[in-house]
Write a protein that holds these residues in place. Sequence first.
Motif, PDB file in Angstrom:
ATOM      1  N   GLU A 129      37.726  50.220  31.300  1.00  0.00           N
ATOM      2  CA  GLU A 129      39.143  50.419  30.911  1.00  0.00           C
ATOM      3  C   GLU A 129      39.196  51.869  30.219  1.00  0.00           C
ATOM      4  O   GLU A 129      40.282  52.551  30.290  1.00  0.00           O
ATOM      5  CB  GLU A 129      39.764  49.328  29.927  1.00  0.00           C
ATOM      6  N   ARG A 130      37.964  52.064  29.431  1.00  0.00           N
ATOM      7  CA  ARG A 130      38.305  53.348  28.970  1.00  0.00           C
ATOM      8  C   ARG A 130      37.998  54.418  29.598  1.00  0.00           C
ATOM      9  O   ARG A 130      38.699  55.523  29.474  1.00  0.00           O
ATOM     10  CB  ARG A 130      36.941  53.489  27.837  1.00  0.00           C
ATOM     11  N   VAL A 131      37.369  54.315  30.896  1.00  0.00           N
ATOM     12  CA  VAL A 131      37.321  55.386  31.723  1.00  0.00           C
ATOM     13  C   VAL A 131      38.484  55.526  32.847  1.00  0.00           C
ATOM     14  O   VAL A 131      38.581  56.379  33.558  1.00  0.00           O
ATOM     15  CB  VAL A 131      35.867  55.373  32.587  1.00  0.00           C
ATOM     16  N   GLY A 132      39.635  54.597  32.607  1.00  0.00           N
ATOM     17  CA  GLY A 132      40.736  54.742  33.283  1.00  0.00           C
ATOM     18  C   GLY A 132      41.076  53.835  34.689  1.00  0.00           C
ATOM     19  O   GLY A 132      41.996  54.305  35.171  1.00  0.00           O
ATOM     20  N   VAL A 133      40.268  52.915  34.717  1.00  0.00           N
ATOM     21  CA  VAL A 133      40.642  52.100  35.860  1.00  0.00           C
ATOM     22  C   VAL A 133      42.035  51.277  35.693  1.00  0.00           C
ATOM     23  O   VAL A 133      42.445  51.104  34.417  1.00  0.00           O
ATOM     24  CB  VAL A 133      39.558  50.861  36.120  1.00  0.00           C
ATOM     25  N   ASP A 134      42.563  50.828  36.804  1.00  0.00           N
ATOM     26  CA  ASP A 134      43.919  50.445  36.552  1.00  0.00           C
ATOM     27  C   ASP A 134      44.140  48.942  36.428  1.00  0.00           C
ATOM     28  O   ASP A 134      45.194  48.509  35.863  1.00  0.00           O
ATOM     29  CB  ASP A 134      44.960  50.670  37.970  1.00  0.00           C
ATOM     30  N   ALA A 135      43.151  48.164  36.593  1.00  0.00           N
ATOM     31  CA  ALA A 135      43.101  46.825  36.307  1.00  0.00           C
ATOM     32  C   ALA A 135      41.768  46.406  36.789  1.00  0.00           C
ATOM     33  O   ALA A 135      40.824  46.930  37.334  1.00  0.00           O
ATOM     34  CB  ALA A 135      43.864  45.982  37.551  1.00  0.00           C
ATOM     35  N   VAL A 136      41.420  44.994  36.263  1.00  0.00           N
ATOM     36  CA  VAL A 136      40.034  44.629  36.577  1.00  0.00           C
ATOM     37  C   VAL A 136      40.009  43.381  37.345  1.00  0.00           C
ATOM     38  O   VAL A 136      41.066  42.470  37.027  1.00  0.00           O
ATOM     39  CB  VAL A 136      39.120  44.620  35.353  1.00  0.00           C
ATOM     40  N   ILE A 137      39.168  42.996  38.191  1.00  0.00           N
ATOM     41  CA  ILE A 137      38.969  41.576  38.766  1.00  0.00           C
ATOM     42  C   ILE A 137      37.862  40.855  38.155  1.00  0.00           C
ATOM     43  O   ILE A 137      36.783  41.259  38.183  1.00  0.00           O
ATOM     44  CB  ILE A 137      38.707  41.828  40.354  1.00  0.00           C
ATOM     45  N   ALA A 138      38.223  39.823  37.250  1.00  0.00           N
ATOM     46  CA  ALA A 138      37.168  39.154  36.505  1.00  0.00           C
ATOM     47  C   ALA A 138      36.864  37.755  37.349  1.00  0.00           C
ATOM     48  O   ALA A 138      37.584  36.950  37.816  1.00  0.00           O
ATOM     49  CB  ALA A 138      37.803  38.435  35.128  1.00  0.00           C
ATOM     50  N   GLU A 139      35.625  37.874  37.847  1.00  0.00           N
ATOM     51  CA  GLU A 139      35.274  37.162  38.912  1.00  0.00           C
ATOM     52  C   GLU A 139      34.056  36.207  38.135  1.00  0.00           C
ATOM     53  O   GLU A 139      33.115  36.476  38.021  1.00  0.00           O
ATOM     54  CB  GLU A 139      34.453  38.002  40.139  1.00  0.00           C
ATOM     55  N   GLY A 140      34.462  34.965  38.269  1.00  0.00           N
ATOM     56  CA  GLY A 140      33.358  33.984  37.921  1.00  0.00           C
ATOM     57  C   GLY A 140      32.287  33.600  38.925  1.00  0.00           C
ATOM     58  O   GLY A 140      32.530  33.818  40.220  1.00  0.00           O
ATOM     59  N   MET A 141      31.392  32.947  38.540  1.00  0.00           N
ATOM     60  CA  MET A 141      30.230  32.360  39.133  1.00  0.00           C
ATOM     61  C   MET A 141      30.204  31.555  40.244  1.00  0.00           C
ATOM     62  O   MET A 141      29.788  31.044  41.284  1.00  0.00           O
ATOM     63  CB  MET A 141      29.234  32.039  38.254  1.00  0.00           C
ATOM     64  N   GLU A 142      31.680  30.753  40.425  1.00  0.00           N
ATOM     65  CA  GLU A 142      31.934  29.877  41.433  1.00  0.00           C
ATOM     66  C   GLU A 142      32.334  30.726  42.807  1.00  0.00           C
ATOM     67  O   GLU A 142      32.475  30.193  43.871  1.00  0.00           O
ATOM     68  CB  GLU A 142      33.511  29.279  41.084  1.00  0.00           C
ATOM     69  N   ALA A 143      32.679  31.930  42.521  1.00  0.00           N
ATOM     70  CA  ALA A 143      32.779  32.968  43.921  1.00  0.00           C
ATOM     71  C   ALA A 143      31.538  32.689  44.751  1.00  0.00           C
ATOM     72  O   ALA A 143      30.409  32.655  44.429  1.00  0.00           O
ATOM     73  CB  ALA A 143      33.286  34.380  43.532  1.00  0.00           C
ATOM     74  N   GLY A 144      31.870  33.282  46.230  1.00  0.00           N
ATOM     75  CA  GLY A 144      30.959  33.366  46.971  1.00  0.00           C
ATOM     76  C   GLY A 144      30.371  34.851  46.957  1.00  0.00           C
ATOM     77  O   GLY A 144      30.879  35.546  46.526  1.00  0.00           O
ATOM     78  N   GLY A 145      29.239  34.946  47.729  1.00  0.00           N
ATOM     79  CA  GLY A 145      28.412  36.354  47.594  1.00  0.00           C
ATOM     80  C   GLY A 145      27.918  36.527  46.089  1.00  0.00           C
ATOM     81  O   GLY A 145      27.359  35.575  45.663  1.00  0.00           O
ATOM     82  N   HIS A 146      27.758  37.890  45.654  1.00  0.00           N
ATOM     83  CA  HIS A 146      27.258  38.189  44.681  1.00  0.00           C
ATOM     84  C   HIS A 146      28.039  37.767  43.339  1.00  0.00           C
ATOM     85  O   HIS A 146      29.183  37.992  43.368  1.00  0.00           O
ATOM     86  CB  HIS A 146      26.954  39.657  44.803  1.00  0.00           C
ATOM     87  N   ILE A 147      27.334  36.999  42.453  1.00  0.00           N
ATOM     88  CA  ILE A 147      27.903  36.407  41.267  1.00  0.00           C
ATOM     89  C   ILE A 147      27.248  37.003  40.033  1.00  0.00           C
ATOM     90  O   ILE A 147      26.101  37.596  40.175  1.00  0.00           O
ATOM     91  CB  ILE A 147      27.841  34.732  41.477  1.00  0.00           C
ATOM     92  N   GLY A 148      28.117  36.497  38.964  1.00  0.00           N
ATOM     93  CA  GLY A 148      27.396  36.927  37.625  1.00  0.00           C
ATOM     94  C   GLY A 148      26.973  35.475  37.110  1.00  0.00           C
ATOM     95  O   GLY A 148      26.901  34.377  37.850  1.00  0.00           O
ATOM     96  N   GLU A 149      27.188  35.238  35.739  1.00  0.00           N
ATOM     97  CA  GLU A 149      26.605  34.065  34.992  1.00  0.00           C
ATOM     98  C   GLU A 149      27.535  33.341  34.567  1.00  0.00           C
ATOM     99  O   GLU A 149      27.337  32.243  34.312  1.00  0.00           O
ATOM    100  CB  GLU A 149      25.671  34.544  33.889  1.00  0.00           C
ATOM    101  N   LEU A 150      28.955  33.707  34.198  1.00  0.00           N
ATOM    102  CA  LEU A 150      30.126  33.001  33.474  1.00  0.00           C
ATOM    103  C   LEU A 150      30.716  32.247  34.722  1.00  0.00           C
ATOM    104  O   LEU A 150      31.297  32.909  35.518  1.00  0.00           O
ATOM    105  CB  LEU A 150      30.782  33.843  32.663  1.00  0.00           C
ATOM    106  N   THR A 151      31.399  31.202  34.179  1.00  0.00           N
ATOM    107  CA  THR A 151      32.647  30.607  35.054  1.00  0.00           C
ATOM    108  C   THR A 151      33.827  31.341  34.671  1.00  0.00           C
ATOM    109  O   THR A 151      34.149  32.086  33.958  1.00  0.00           O
ATOM    110  CB  THR A 151      32.704  29.284  34.737  1.00  0.00           C
TER     111      THR A 151
END
Length: 318
Positions: A129-151
């Motif tokens: 956000e500080r560097v100027g992106v317009d929005a973010v996609i918060a993707e939980g680990m339920e997703a397919g493909g590459h995932i993070g640690e949080l739901t």
Amino acid sequence: MALHTRLCELLGIAYPILQGGMAWVATGELAAAVSEAGGLGIIGAGNAPADVLQAEIKKAKELTDKPFGVNLMLLSPFVEEVVELLCAEGVRVVTTGAGNPGKYIDRFKAKGIKVIPVVSAVALAKRLERVGVDAVIAEGMEAGGHIGELTTMVLVPQIVDAVQIPVIAAGGIADGRGVAAALALGAEGVQLGTRFICAQECTVHQNYKEAILKAKDRDTVVTGETTGHPVRILRNQLAREFSKRERSGATREELEVLGAGKLAAAARQGDVKNGSVMAGQAAALVNTVEPAQAIMHNLVQNTLTVIEELKEKFSEVK
């Protein structure tokens, strides 16, 4: 009541629904169909060179005059030439994955391109956000493909509380109930991947679609955790071999060799036994193949119905 948020104004779309930019799956045909239906279709660049991606962009432009985006995979060996292509083609939205897009934001902004990275942690969302992106996609680990640690359930509200820009929820969403839940968590839009694989316009191999349609609640597994880049796929022979190799102490390099080319094998050649069938846990909620227009209509109408039913249910509580 309309399903309309500030994300719709930002992207010039009718509904705050994005289609995930899945490599080897999200082609120009699918992206155009989703955009025509009122959402934001996204072409998955994956590791494709610029000329291959250019052909997909050309397809999408021939099929729709509505906004569509491209998902930029920042670890691609062709990332620099792809960034140049996106700027030259005037793509309206770029979503990013597998890294920090900070070094490219000024170039995209100069061309009027909206930048929306996928994030799996609060700290990264705040930094972007500080560097100027317009929005973010918060993707939980339920997703397919590459995932993070949080739901999705815990990640989305934390990121909503941490940033002022629109937050798009992803991971585990396949119907109106999921969309309504994401909105309740504070998201201003959603991104669906697995559901749109079963759009008629998706050119992925029929075997891949059938595998998703047959999936049950526990049929996805996470592979590659020891590499630091976990990937959620449908349970099959490849998943079992990955698990076996990881338990036996295989190196990261050995596992990368095992996984090389497996997504294309499943998505384009139909090898759903030995290929990587990337799909989210929401696969168990997908039971039909329909045109993108029908999927979008059902998502919107079912979301509004859920919201009205909840309002009615709780208005009756004394």
